[in-house]
Write an enzyme that holds these catalytic residues in place. Structure first.
Site, PDB file in Angstrom:
ATOM      1  N   LYS A 119       0.828  -1.209   0.000  1.00 62.75           N
ATOM      2  CA  LYS A 119       0.000   0.000   0.000  1.00 62.75           C
ATOM      3  C   LYS A 119       0.857   1.251   0.000  1.00 62.75           C
ATOM      4  O   LYS A 119       0.502   2.241  -0.648  1.00 62.75           O
ATOM      5  CB  LYS A 119      -0.939   0.007   1.214  1.00 62.75           C
ATOM      6  CG  LYS A 119      -2.092  -0.973   1.072  1.00 62.75           C
ATOM      7  CD  LYS A 119      -3.179  -0.719   2.092  1.00 62.75           C
ATOM      8  CE  LYS A 119      -4.356  -1.652   1.867  1.00 62.75           C
ATOM      9  NZ  LYS A 119      -5.367  -1.550   2.919  1.00 62.75           N
ATOM     10  N   LYS A 210      -4.932 -11.989  -6.406  1.00 70.47           N
ATOM     11  CA  LYS A 210      -6.174 -12.202  -5.671  1.00 70.47           C
ATOM     12  C   LYS A 210      -7.249 -11.227  -6.150  1.00 70.47           C
ATOM     13  O   LYS A 210      -6.942 -10.080  -6.477  1.00 70.47           O
ATOM     14  CB  LYS A 210      -5.886 -11.936  -4.196  1.00 70.47           C
ATOM     15  CG  LYS A 210      -6.827 -12.579  -3.231  1.00 70.47           C
ATOM     16  CD  LYS A 210      -6.534 -12.071  -1.843  1.00 70.47           C
ATOM     17  CE  LYS A 210      -6.985 -10.627  -1.697  1.00 70.47           C
ATOM     18  NZ  LYS A 210      -7.987 -10.372  -0.684  1.00 70.47           N
ATOM     19  N   LYS A 213     -10.448  -5.604  -3.758  1.00 71.25           N
ATOM     20  CA  LYS A 213     -11.136  -4.323  -3.900  1.00 71.25           C
ATOM     21  C   LYS A 213     -10.207  -3.229  -4.383  1.00 71.25           C
ATOM     22  O   LYS A 213     -10.646  -2.245  -4.951  1.00 71.25           O
ATOM     23  CB  LYS A 213     -11.741  -3.905  -2.560  1.00 71.25           C
ATOM     24  CG  LYS A 213     -10.723  -3.813  -1.406  1.00 71.25           C
ATOM     25  CD  LYS A 213     -10.857  -4.938  -0.426  1.00 71.25           C
ATOM     26  CE  LYS A 213      -9.766  -4.869   0.649  1.00 71.25           C
ATOM     27  NZ  LYS A 213      -9.905  -5.874   1.675  1.00 71.25           N
TER      28      LYS A 213
HETATM   29  N1  TRP Z   1      -7.851  -5.820   7.731  1.00 70.94           N
HETATM   30  C1  TRP Z   1      -9.084  -6.446   7.378  1.00 70.94           C
HETATM   31  C2  TRP Z   1      -9.312  -6.318   5.878  1.00 70.94           C
HETATM   32  O1  TRP Z   1      -8.981  -5.326   5.278  1.00 70.94           O
HETATM   33  C3  TRP Z   1     -10.253  -5.831   8.145  1.00 70.94           C
HETATM   34  C4  TRP Z   1     -10.102  -5.998   9.622  1.00 70.94           C
HETATM   35  C5  TRP Z   1      -9.820  -5.026  10.534  1.00 70.94           C
HETATM   36  C6  TRP Z   1     -10.231  -7.207  10.333  1.00 70.94           C
HETATM   37  N2  TRP Z   1      -9.775  -5.559  11.800  1.00 70.94           N
HETATM   38  C7  TRP Z   1     -10.013  -6.908  11.705  1.00 70.94           C
HETATM   39  C8  TRP Z   1     -10.497  -8.516   9.935  1.00 70.94           C
HETATM   40  C9  TRP Z   1     -10.053  -7.891  12.676  1.00 70.94           C
HETATM   41  C10 TRP Z   1     -10.537  -9.496  10.915  1.00 70.94           C
HETATM   42  C11 TRP Z   1     -10.308  -9.187  12.272  1.00 70.94           C
HETATM   43  O2  TRP Z   1      -9.845  -7.226   5.303  1.00 70.94           O
END
Ligand code: TRP
Length: 342
Positions: A119, A210, A213
């Site tokens: 990113k 993958k 988004k």
């Molecule tokens: N980082 C995850 C994503 O972008 C989203 C996310 C934030 C998350 N906190 C989390 C997923 C805690 C599972 C558990 O997909």
């Protein structure tokens, strides 16, 4: 004994796509339905994570509610008292634990996070924020506050699950007590949810990566709000190869293999197509499944009851704040911010 926790978060500012459905939503919804009462199921919106890359802030509220509606349309049973939906920022313990946890986290280990590297490369140095850098710590706190054992996420998030385990174990060892219940290893989680849960759906236009988004064109991504016609076009123009012949072979024929996987995920029979010389019939079969799915999903979406979501949010946020605060308080006592006498 309290119930084992299954938890996942879905970011609001990202358009949800079928990879999210099979990677995160359905695994958790299936568990919620199948073992009602056995597990606590937390499906939340990590709204504070939304700022880690630039967004349109004026749209965030709308996006949060759109995502919550999608949880319900995908089948999350709101009337189950063991199911909880909540917004991260409504539970201040997430932020507070993050500030504490930052001091037990190495700069080096955060700099090595693949998602951070990807990113930040895309953003360019001037736009990379401390928030993006700290993203995995906040995510670890999301998980550790509830002692979640299972965290269904896409493959791109596996490294964040590993760092969550590291941080939890590090504090447990440092303070010589079981402060945190740490999540199971990624391998154990895949076994638990079953390996067909679609943790590896690939982009239709570029099947070496993958479905994500963050793909700018969106050509290879089936979004949940794509019209069935658009989705069909995307499937029909999926990248294949010039080798000819339908074979399951991710190295030589990633596009075809991905289509076979998709067909299976949507309940079709890939066996029927193996060995065929033309790719067209396989593509049509996948397109039929995908459009059926979207039509049904989108019709459910229009009948979601917003009042029920609001009521559930209120109940869940109160209950989850209590749980999270218990963990936070234990940590605060342990690190010396609160007296041990209670
Ligand atoms: N980082 C995850 C994503 O972008 C989203 C996310 C934030 C998350 N906190 C989390 C997923 C805690 C599972 C558990 O997909």
């Amino acid at each position: 004994m309290s119930k084992e926790v299954i938890l996942t978060g879905l970011r609001a500012n990202n358009d949800l796509h079928i990879g999210h459905v099979f990677g995160a939503m359905l695994p958790i919804i299936d568990v919620a339905k199948q073992y009602a009462g056995k597990y606590q199921v937390n499906m939340f919106i990590p709204d504070l994570h939304s700022f880690t890359t630039p967004i349109d802030h004026s749209k965030l509220q709308q996006q949060i509610f759109d995502n919550l509606r999608m949880f319900v349309a995908a089948g999350l049973p709101l009337d189950n008292p063991n199911v909880h939906i909540y917004r991260q920022s409504y539970i201040p313990a997430h932020s507070e634990l993050t500030i504490i946890m930052n001091n037990f986290t190495g700069m080096g280990e955060m700099e090595r996070m693949t998602q951070f590297k990807d990113k930040s490369a895309k953003l360019g140095t001037n736009r990379v924020t401390v928030g993006l850098f700290d993203y995995p710590v906040l995510m670890a706190c999301d998980i550790l506050l509830y002692g979640a054992a299972y965290v269904p996420v896409g493959d791109d998030q596996s490294q964040h699950i590993e760092i969550t385990r590291d941080l939890g174990q590090r504090l447990n060892a440092r303070f010589d007590q079981e402060l945190f219940v740490v999540p199971k290893t990624v391998k154990e989680q895949h076994e638990f949810f079953g390996k067909d849960q679609g943790l590896r759906i690939k982009d239709l236009a570029d099947p070496t990566k993958k479905m994500s988004k963050s793909d700018e064109t969106g050509k290879g991504v089936i979004f949940l709000n794509d019209s069935p016609e658009i989705a069909r076009k995307k499937v029909m123009s999926a990248a294949t190869d010039s080798l000819g012949g339908v074979q399951y072979d991710y190295r030589e024929r990633p596009g075809i293999s991905n289509l076979l996987d998709l067909l299976k995920l949507f309940g079709g029979s890939p066996e029927d197509f193996i060995g065929q010389t033309q790719y067209g019939p396989l593509k049509s079969a996948v397109a039929d499944k995908v459009t059926d799915f979207l039509e049904e999903f989108q019709s459910k979406l229009t009948s979601v009851n917003d009042d029920k979501i609001l009521q559930k949010l209120e109940i869940s946020e109160e209950a989850m704040a209590k749980q999270a605060n218990q963990t936070l308080f234990k940590v605060q006592q342990t690190v010396g911010l609160r007296s041990k006498d209670g």
